[in-house]
Design a protein around this motif. Sequence first.
Motif, PDB file in Angstrom:
ATOM      1  N   TRP A  36       0.858  -1.179   0.000  1.00  0.00           N
ATOM      2  CA  TRP A  36       0.000   0.000   0.000  1.00  0.00           C
ATOM      3  C   TRP A  36       0.900   1.236   0.000  1.00  0.00           C
ATOM      4  O   TRP A  36       1.820   1.335   0.826  1.00  0.00           O
ATOM      5  CB  TRP A  36      -0.911   0.033   1.221  1.00  0.00           C
ATOM      6  CG  TRP A  36      -2.093  -0.878   1.134  1.00  0.00           C
ATOM      7  CD1 TRP A  36      -2.234  -2.116   1.702  1.00  0.00           C
ATOM      8  CD2 TRP A  36      -3.314  -0.605   0.436  1.00  0.00           C
ATOM      9  NE1 TRP A  36      -3.461  -2.633   1.397  1.00  0.00           N
ATOM     10  CE2 TRP A  36      -4.142  -1.729   0.623  1.00  0.00           C
ATOM     11  CE3 TRP A  36      -3.782   0.453  -0.325  1.00  0.00           C
ATOM     12  CZ2 TRP A  36      -5.431  -1.810   0.079  1.00  0.00           C
ATOM     13  CZ3 TRP A  36      -5.058   0.376  -0.863  1.00  0.00           C
ATOM     14  CH2 TRP A  36      -5.866  -0.742  -0.664  1.00  0.00           C
ATOM     15  N   TYR A  37       0.629   2.124  -0.926  1.00  0.00           N
ATOM     16  CA  TYR A  37       1.311   3.416  -1.001  1.00  0.00           C
ATOM     17  C   TYR A  37       0.257   4.505  -0.795  1.00  0.00           C
ATOM     18  O   TYR A  37      -0.939   4.271  -0.916  1.00  0.00           O
ATOM     19  CB  TYR A  37       1.950   3.619  -2.372  1.00  0.00           C
ATOM     20  CG  TYR A  37       3.285   2.976  -2.568  1.00  0.00           C
ATOM     21  CD1 TYR A  37       3.413   1.593  -2.712  1.00  0.00           C
ATOM     22  CD2 TYR A  37       4.451   3.748  -2.642  1.00  0.00           C
ATOM     23  CE1 TYR A  37       4.656   1.008  -2.905  1.00  0.00           C
ATOM     24  CE2 TYR A  37       5.698   3.165  -2.844  1.00  0.00           C
ATOM     25  CZ  TYR A  37       5.785   1.801  -2.981  1.00  0.00           C
ATOM     26  OH  TYR A  37       7.013   1.221  -3.176  1.00  0.00           O
ATOM     27  N   ARG A  38       0.751   5.706  -0.543  1.00  0.00           N
ATOM     28  CA  ARG A  38      -0.154   6.854  -0.498  1.00  0.00           C
ATOM     29  C   ARG A  38       0.548   8.074  -1.068  1.00  0.00           C
ATOM     30  O   ARG A  38       1.783   8.175  -1.038  1.00  0.00           O
ATOM     31  CB  ARG A  38      -0.645   7.131   0.914  1.00  0.00           C
ATOM     32  CG  ARG A  38       0.421   7.621   1.890  1.00  0.00           C
ATOM     33  CD  ARG A  38      -0.166   7.738   3.293  1.00  0.00           C
ATOM     34  NE  ARG A  38       0.810   8.209   4.268  1.00  0.00           N
ATOM     35  CZ  ARG A  38       0.589   8.270   5.574  1.00  0.00           C
ATOM     36  NH1 ARG A  38      -0.603   7.882   6.067  1.00  0.00           N
ATOM     37  NH2 ARG A  38       1.526   8.718   6.387  1.00  0.00           N
ATOM     38  N   GLN A  39      -0.261   8.987  -1.574  1.00  0.00           N
ATOM     39  CA  GLN A  39       0.270  10.226  -2.114  1.00  0.00           C
ATOM     40  C   GLN A  39      -0.643  11.376  -1.713  1.00  0.00           C
ATOM     41  O   GLN A  39      -1.820  11.400  -2.097  1.00  0.00           O
ATOM     42  CB  GLN A  39       0.400  10.158  -3.630  1.00  0.00           C
ATOM     43  CG  GLN A  39       1.103  11.359  -4.229  1.00  0.00           C
ATOM     44  CD  GLN A  39       1.508  11.133  -5.671  1.00  0.00           C
ATOM     45  OE1 GLN A  39       0.967  10.272  -6.370  1.00  0.00           O
ATOM     46  NE2 GLN A  39       2.477  11.896  -6.132  1.00  0.00           N
ATOM     47  N   ALA A  40      -0.079  12.274  -0.937  1.00  0.00           N
ATOM     48  CA  ALA A  40      -0.803  13.472  -0.522  1.00  0.00           C
ATOM     49  C   ALA A  40      -0.540  14.575  -1.538  1.00  0.00           C
ATOM     50  O   ALA A  40       0.467  14.545  -2.251  1.00  0.00           O
ATOM     51  CB  ALA A  40      -0.344  13.905   0.864  1.00  0.00           C
ATOM     52  N   ARG A  45       4.782  10.008  -3.761  1.00  0.00           N
ATOM     53  CA  ARG A  45       4.136   8.779  -3.319  1.00  0.00           C
ATOM     54  C   ARG A  45       5.068   8.047  -2.358  1.00  0.00           C
ATOM     55  O   ARG A  45       6.278   7.936  -2.612  1.00  0.00           O
ATOM     56  CB  ARG A  45       3.821   7.899  -4.531  1.00  0.00           C
ATOM     57  CG  ARG A  45       2.858   6.781  -4.260  1.00  0.00           C
ATOM     58  CD  ARG A  45       2.430   6.094  -5.548  1.00  0.00           C
ATOM     59  NE  ARG A  45       1.648   6.985  -6.409  1.00  0.00           N
ATOM     60  CZ  ARG A  45       1.005   6.573  -7.498  1.00  0.00           C
ATOM     61  NH1 ARG A  45       1.049   5.282  -7.843  1.00  0.00           N
ATOM     62  NH2 ARG A  45       0.334   7.431  -8.227  1.00  0.00           N
ATOM     63  N   GLU A  46       4.513   7.556  -1.257  1.00  0.00           N
ATOM     64  CA  GLU A  46       5.336   6.897  -0.253  1.00  0.00           C
ATOM     65  C   GLU A  46       4.769   5.533   0.109  1.00  0.00           C
ATOM     66  O   GLU A  46       3.549   5.332   0.110  1.00  0.00           O
ATOM     67  CB  GLU A  46       5.444   7.757   1.016  1.00  0.00           C
ATOM     68  CG  GLU A  46       4.127   8.006   1.729  1.00  0.00           C
ATOM     69  CD  GLU A  46       4.298   8.717   3.065  1.00  0.00           C
ATOM     70  OE1 GLU A  46       5.441   8.896   3.530  1.00  0.00           O
ATOM     71  OE2 GLU A  46       3.266   9.079   3.654  1.00  0.00           O
ATOM     72  N   LEU A  47       5.671   4.625   0.447  1.00  0.00           N
ATOM     73  CA  LEU A  47       5.270   3.286   0.864  1.00  0.00           C
ATOM     74  C   LEU A  47       4.697   3.348   2.280  1.00  0.00           C
ATOM     75  O   LEU A  47       5.331   3.895   3.189  1.00  0.00           O
ATOM     76  CB  LEU A  47       6.470   2.344   0.827  1.00  0.00           C
ATOM     77  CG  LEU A  47       6.234   0.918   1.313  1.00  0.00           C
ATOM     78  CD1 LEU A  47       5.235   0.191   0.427  1.00  0.00           C
ATOM     79  CD2 LEU A  47       7.562   0.154   1.352  1.00  0.00           C
ATOM     80  N   VAL A  48       3.531   2.774   2.461  1.00  0.00           N
ATOM     81  CA  VAL A  48       2.879   2.745   3.760  1.00  0.00           C
ATOM     82  C   VAL A  48       3.063   1.389   4.429  1.00  0.00           C
ATOM     83  O   VAL A  48       3.425   1.311   5.599  1.00  0.00           O
ATOM     84  CB  VAL A  48       1.373   3.051   3.611  1.00  0.00           C
ATOM     85  CG1 VAL A  48       0.659   2.890   4.950  1.00  0.00           C
ATOM     86  CG2 VAL A  48       1.167   4.442   3.051  1.00  0.00           C
TER      87      VAL A  48
END
Length: 118
Positions: A36-40, A45-48
């Motif tokens: 799961w990654y996320r991008q604010a 984008r960063e690995l969660v």
Amino acid sequence: QVQLVESGGGLVQAGGSLRLSCVASGSISGIYAMDWYRQAPGKERELVARIASVASGSSTNYADSVKGRFTISRDNAKNTVYLQMNSLKPEDTAVYYCKANRFGAVYWGRGTQVTVSS
């Protein structure tokens, strides 16, 4: 080819919880890790969280910012990976993406929006 579809995002108040789902279809044999990654907005984008294959013991890893609050898990019978998110904070607001790693290739879903209000 692997197709990934995320769901479960939404608007939640700080301190609340959400569970994201990522359903994989297509050539799913040989997938050795799911992320799961996320991008604010305005950020990279960063690995969660990551979960390894069953053959690798389904080991998990987390970003420091979510340790103790998020849990990644998988249901192989449903070809689904989950991200349980508890104690959500406004800084968790982002689009969350599922990623599959298979034979040197990576596959991404389209993402699901998570918004945490203060």
